[in-house]
Design an enzyme around this catalytic site. Sequence first.
Site, PDB file in Angstrom:
ATOM      1  N   HIS A  94       0.816  -1.227   0.000  1.00 12.57           N
ATOM      2  CA  HIS A  94       0.000   0.000   0.000  1.00 12.57           C
ATOM      3  C   HIS A  94       0.843   1.268   0.000  1.00 12.57           C
ATOM      4  O   HIS A  94       0.334   2.351  -0.271  1.00 12.57           O
ATOM      5  CB  HIS A  94      -1.008  -0.009   1.152  1.00 12.57           C
ATOM      6  CG  HIS A  94      -0.460   0.387   2.479  1.00 12.57           C
ATOM      7  ND1 HIS A  94      -0.135  -0.513   3.465  1.00 12.57           N
ATOM      8  CD2 HIS A  94      -0.167   1.609   2.994  1.00 12.57           C
ATOM      9  CE1 HIS A  94       0.318   0.134   4.525  1.00 12.57           C
ATOM     10  NE2 HIS A  94       0.312   1.408   4.260  1.00 12.57           N
ATOM     11  N   ASP A 150      -0.909  -7.235   1.540  1.00 11.38           N
ATOM     12  CA  ASP A 150      -0.182  -5.969   1.656  1.00 11.38           C
ATOM     13  C   ASP A 150       1.315  -6.232   1.799  1.00 11.38           C
ATOM     14  O   ASP A 150       1.898  -6.036   2.861  1.00 11.38           O
ATOM     15  CB  ASP A 150      -0.736  -5.191   2.862  1.00 11.38           C
ATOM     16  CG  ASP A 150      -0.252  -3.747   2.874  1.00 11.38           C
ATOM     17  OD1 ASP A 150       0.338  -3.305   1.873  1.00 11.38           O
ATOM     18  OD2 ASP A 150      -0.470  -3.075   3.898  1.00 11.38           O
ATOM     19  N   SER A 245       4.285   2.702   7.862  1.00  9.31           N
ATOM     20  CA  SER A 245       3.763   1.628   7.035  1.00  9.31           C
ATOM     21  C   SER A 245       4.954   0.960   6.369  1.00  9.31           C
ATOM     22  O   SER A 245       5.919   1.613   6.002  1.00  9.31           O
ATOM     23  CB  SER A 245       2.889   2.205   5.927  1.00  9.31           C
ATOM     24  OG  SER A 245       1.637   2.524   6.414  1.00  9.31           O
TER      25      SER A 245
END
Length: 364
Positions: A94, A150, A245
Amino acid sequence: MIALAQLLAVALLLTSLPAGLRGATTRTRYDTKAIRSRFSEDPGRIINGTEASLGATRHQVGIRKALNDGYFFGTGHLCGGSLIRPGWVLTAAHCFVDQIIYDGTFVPKEEFIVVMGNLDRYNRTNTLTFTIDERIMQLDIFDLTTYDKDIALLKLNDTVPTGHPTIRPIALARFAIAEGVVCQVTGWGNREDGYVSDILMTVDVPMISEEQCINDSDLGHLIKPGMICAGYLEVGEKDACAGDSGGPLVCQSELAGVVSWGIKCALPKLPGVYTEVSYYYDWILKNMGEDANGEGSGEGSGDNGSGEGSGEGSGDNGSGEGSGEDGSGGGDGGDGGGAMAAMAGTLTLLLPGILALRLMATQF
Ligand SMILES: *[C@@H]1O[C@H](CO)[C@@H](O)[C@H](O)[C@H]1NC(C)=O
Ligand SMILES: *[C@@H]1O[C@H](CO)[C@@H](O)[C@H](O)[C@H]1NC(C)=O
Ligand SMILES: *[C@@H]1O[C@H](CO)[C@@H](O)[C@H](O)[C@H]1NC(C)=O
Ligand SMILES: *[C@@H]1O[C@H](CO)[C@@H](O)[C@H](O)[C@H]1NC(C)=O
Ligand SMILES: *[C@@H]1O[C@H](CO)[C@@H](O)[C@H](O)[C@H]1NC(C)=O
Ligand SMILES: *[C@@H]1O[C@H](CO)[C@@H](O)[C@H](O)[C@H]1NC(C)=O
C-alpha cells in the site's frame, strides 16, 4: 536561504491545504471503523516510545519519494521497510498506492528511492541510496477496503556491501510467532509532545494470536489469512502505531511482520495489524530466486535459526543481529505506520504545489 524558503513554502502549504485533499489519504469506504494505512493517519506518531538503537535496527530502511528527497534529503520519506538480503527489501504494497487517485492503482516504481544507514532520516552519514529495479507484489490493483496481500518485495539496483558499518539484513521469520511474544516495531515520526522526531523510534508490542484477534478484538472478520495482530487488546494504550507503514515488526530477532493497517490508534480492542512474514515466506524466497526448502541460501533462511547473526551481516549467510531492544516503554501512538507520514505523506501529495511555491518564495 533555500532552507528558509522551503520552510516557508511548506508552512504555507500546510495551512492552505484544502480539507478534502488532506483527507485524501484516509478516505475509505468504512466510516468510524475505517481501515487505515499506517502512514496516512493523523497523529501518526510514536507515543511513549523510545529512540531506537542502531544495533537493533540496522535492517530498517526508508522508502522515499525520489522527487521530494532530491529536493531536500529526508523530506521524501513515505514508508518504512526492511533489508532482508543485501539487495532486497520487504515493505508494504500500500506504500505505492497512488494517494491522489486512490483507487488502488500503484505509482511507478521509478518514483521511489530506498535510503538506509542512519537513525536520523535527515542525516546522510553512512547512508546508502538505491533505486528499485524490480517491485514484486501479489496484486495489480490494491484492495483498499481489505488491505489484503499488503506485501511488496523490492530488488534494489545494487547490493549493500558486506560489513557495512550501519546496515545489515535481518532474517525472515519462517514460522508463526507465538502469542504473547513481545516484539518491536520501529518507525520515524512525531512524538507525543508534538515535537517532531527525526530519529527512528521503537515501541514494544506483544503478539496476539490470530484466533484471539478475530474473537476478541473488534477487528473480527477484517483479519484475513496473512495478517497478524500485535498490541494490547485490553487497555489499548500501547498500540503499535509507532512505525511507518511497511516498517518492520521484529520478534526474537527475526522479521515477523510488516506494518500494514489499523483503526484509529491505541484503542482497546483495536490492535495494530501487520502482514505476516511467515505466511509469505515461500513466496518471498521464491521471488528472490532462493529455494525455500533447500538449505537456506540466504541469511537466516536456513533450517532453523537465523536470528542472532552469525557474522557481520550482510554476507551470504549470517544475518540478523538481534533487534531486541530491551523493553522500551511501549507506547501507543498515532495510527500505525503513521510515523512520519502525517507530514511526509502530505508533503508528498502536494509536491507540485511545493515546487511552485518554492519558485515563488525564492524570488522574494
Ligand atoms: C504515556 O505513558 C504514560 C505513563 O505510562 C501514560 O500516563 C500516558 O497516558 C501515555 N500517553 C499516552 C498518550 O497514552
Ligand atoms: C549524523 O550521523 C552521524 C552518525 O550517526 C553522527 O556522528 C553525526 O553527529 C550526525 N550528524 C548530525 C548533524 O546529527
Ligand atoms: C543505484 O542507484 C543509486 C541511486 O540512484 C545510484 O547512486 C547508484 O549509483 C546506483 N547503483 C548502480 C550500481 O547503478
Ligand atoms: C474463538 O471462537 C471460537 C468460536 O466461538 C471458539 O471455538 C474458540 O475457542 C475461540 N478461541 C479463543 C482463543 O477464544
Ligand atoms: C536446528 O536444527 C537442527 C536439525 O534440524 C537441530 O538439531 C537443532 O537443535 C536446531 N537448532 C535450533 C536452535 O533450533
Ligand atoms: C558464510 O558463507 C561464506 C561463504 O559464502 C563462508 O566462507 C563463511 O564461513 C560462512 N559463514 C558462516 C558463519 O556460516
